[in-house]
Design a protein around this motif. Structure first.
Motif, PDB file in Angstrom:
ATOM      1  N   LEU A 106     173.223  86.095  -1.788  1.00  0.00           N
ATOM      2  CA  LEU A 106     173.337  85.751  -3.198  1.00  0.00           C
ATOM      3  C   LEU A 106     172.551  84.474  -3.494  1.00  0.00           C
ATOM      4  CD1 LEU A 106     177.198  86.304  -3.646  1.00  0.00           C
ATOM      5  CD2 LEU A 106     175.377  87.870  -4.369  1.00  0.00           C
ATOM      6  N   GLY A 107     172.237  84.267  -4.748  1.00  0.00           N
ATOM      7  CA  GLY A 107     171.607  83.031  -5.167  1.00  0.00           C
ATOM      8  C   GLY A 107     170.273  82.772  -4.487  1.00  0.00           C
ATOM      9  N   PRO A 108     170.038  81.519  -4.052  1.00  0.00           N
ATOM     10  CA  PRO A 108     168.776  81.173  -3.398  1.00  0.00           C
ATOM     11  C   PRO A 108     168.502  82.000  -2.148  1.00  0.00           C
ATOM     12  CG  PRO A 108     169.946  79.183  -4.039  1.00  0.00           C
ATOM     13  CD  PRO A 108     170.883  80.325  -4.253  1.00  0.00           C
ATOM     14  N   GLN A 109     169.563  82.374  -1.427  1.00  0.00           N
ATOM     15  CA  GLN A 109     169.366  83.190  -0.230  1.00  0.00           C
ATOM     16  C   GLN A 109     168.828  84.569  -0.591  1.00  0.00           C
ATOM     17  OE1 GLN A 109     169.860  82.400   3.381  1.00  0.00           O
ATOM     18  NE2 GLN A 109     168.410  84.044   3.033  1.00  0.00           N
ATOM     19  N   LEU A 110     169.258  85.108  -1.710  1.00  0.00           N
ATOM     20  CA  LEU A 110     168.738  86.394  -2.171  1.00  0.00           C
ATOM     21  C   LEU A 110     167.256  86.279  -2.519  1.00  0.00           C
ATOM     22  CD1 LEU A 110     169.210  89.344  -3.006  1.00  0.00           C
ATOM     23  CD2 LEU A 110     169.861  88.502  -5.278  1.00  0.00           C
ATOM     24  N   VAL A 111     166.870  85.162  -3.142  1.00  0.00           N
ATOM     25  CA  VAL A 111     165.468  84.936  -3.490  1.00  0.00           C
ATOM     26  C   VAL A 111     164.608  84.890  -2.234  1.00  0.00           C
ATOM     27  CG1 VAL A 111     163.826  83.319  -4.512  1.00  0.00           C
ATOM     28  CG2 VAL A 111     166.031  83.728  -5.630  1.00  0.00           C
ATOM     29  N   ALA A 112     165.037  84.097  -1.244  1.00  0.00           N
ATOM     30  CA  ALA A 112     164.290  83.996   0.008  1.00  0.00           C
ATOM     31  C   ALA A 112     164.247  85.331   0.729  1.00  0.00           C
ATOM     32  CB  ALA A 112     164.922  82.928   0.904  1.00  0.00           C
ATOM     33  N   ASP A 113     165.374  86.010   0.745  1.00  0.00           N
ATOM     34  CA  ASP A 113     165.482  87.302   1.427  1.00  0.00           C
ATOM     35  C   ASP A 113     164.510  88.326   0.854  1.00  0.00           C
ATOM     36  OD1 ASP A 113     167.422  89.150   3.176  1.00  0.00           O
ATOM     37  OD2 ASP A 113     167.015  90.184   1.290  1.00  0.00           O
ATOM     38  N   ARG A 114     164.516  88.479  -0.445  1.00  0.00           N
ATOM     39  CA  ARG A 114     163.646  89.473  -1.069  1.00  0.00           C
ATOM     40  C   ARG A 114     162.170  89.081  -0.978  1.00  0.00           C
ATOM     41  NH1 ARG A 114     167.723  91.673  -0.251  1.00  0.00           N
ATOM     42  NH2 ARG A 114     168.961  92.906  -1.726  1.00  0.00           N
ATOM     43  N   ALA A 115     161.895  87.797  -1.071  1.00  0.00           N
ATOM     44  CA  ALA A 115     160.506  87.345  -0.974  1.00  0.00           C
ATOM     45  C   ALA A 115     159.937  87.612   0.417  1.00  0.00           C
ATOM     46  CB  ALA A 115     160.412  85.857  -1.312  1.00  0.00           C
ATOM     47  N   LEU A 116     160.687  87.257   1.444  1.00  0.00           N
ATOM     48  CA  LEU A 116     160.191  87.381   2.814  1.00  0.00           C
ATOM     49  C   LEU A 116     160.129  88.824   3.302  1.00  0.00           C
ATOM     50  CD1 LEU A 116     162.066  84.360   4.435  1.00  0.00           C
ATOM     51  CD2 LEU A 116     159.636  84.479   3.837  1.00  0.00           C
TER      52      LEU A 116
END
Length: 218
Positions: A106-116
């Motif tokens: 969720l949150g910033p971790q979701l952003v990093a997860d989807r980007a990478l």
């Protein structure tokens, strides 16, 4: 390639690098914030996702920066660019088919997860397929590229034997045992080899498709 295509390719390389590196920094910060300050850097580089994205980031940054400096020229070699294409594709496929269902960031971790796992792979593959020169790869490169997952597997099992931690569930020796973990490693290695062969074939097809009947580049 024509100057126009080269300019577009270099601009797209900037885009790839501009997504990959901030996503990597964000993921490292999240790892630090989660309480792994002392060993965060070592743990960070123990994930294939991170290694493949760093490879993509270096390849894209070297193209964006230009110049003939030796270290930059190394990352622009067709074989290195091909390795990055195979590695980031494996990262995307394994995550989508095996790992995504194991957690819900969720949150910033979701952003990093989807980007990478998704954005960087798609951007890099579009760049590699549509905007980079082709025709320099050899069939043996598919075998040569196996050193990358082999190194990762050796590091994973060596580190896991010491700290009792493994980056992915299908490599968790403590839960699965060495037999199953090694079989899973070989399966991923097989996927890597098949994809590597496919990318070499695609490189040759793309090379041929960019020449007209009189031998001139389209």
């Amino acid at each position: 390639m024509s100057p126009r295509v080269t300019a577009i390719s270099n601009l797209f390389a900037v885009v790839v690098a501009a997504v990959a590196w901030p996503a990597l920094v964000l993921q490292y910060w999240l790892m630090m914030w989660s309480g792994f300050e002392g060993l965060a850097l070592l743990r960070f580089f123990s994930f294939f996702t991170i290694l493949s994205n760093v490879l993509v980031g270096l390849v894209a940054a070297s193209a964006a920066m230009g110049g003939s400096w030796g270290p930059l020229a190394f990352w622009r070699r067709p074989r290195v660019r091909g390795l990055a294409a195979v590695s980031i594709t494996v990262t995307c496929l394994v995550y989508a088919t095996v790992l995504q269902s194991t957690w819900a960031p969720l949150g910033p971790q979701l952003v990093a997860d989807r980007a990478l796992h998704y954005v960087v792979p798609v951007l890099y593959l579009v760049w590699w397929i549509a905007l980079l020169p082709h025709g320099a790869l050899a069939w043996r490169d598919a075998l040569r590229w196996l050193w990358f997952p082999l190194f990762f597997a050796l590091w994973t099992f060596a580190r896991g034997a010491i700290v009792r931690e493994y980056p992915y569930p299908f490599l968790d020796v403590g839960r699965l045992g060495y037999g199953t973990a090694l079989v899973n490693t070989l399966l991923v290695g097989g996927v890597f080899l098949v994809l590597g062969t496919a990318f070499v074939a695609l490189d040759r097809i793309l090379c041929g498709s960019r020449f007209s009947g009189d031998g001139r580049l389209r």
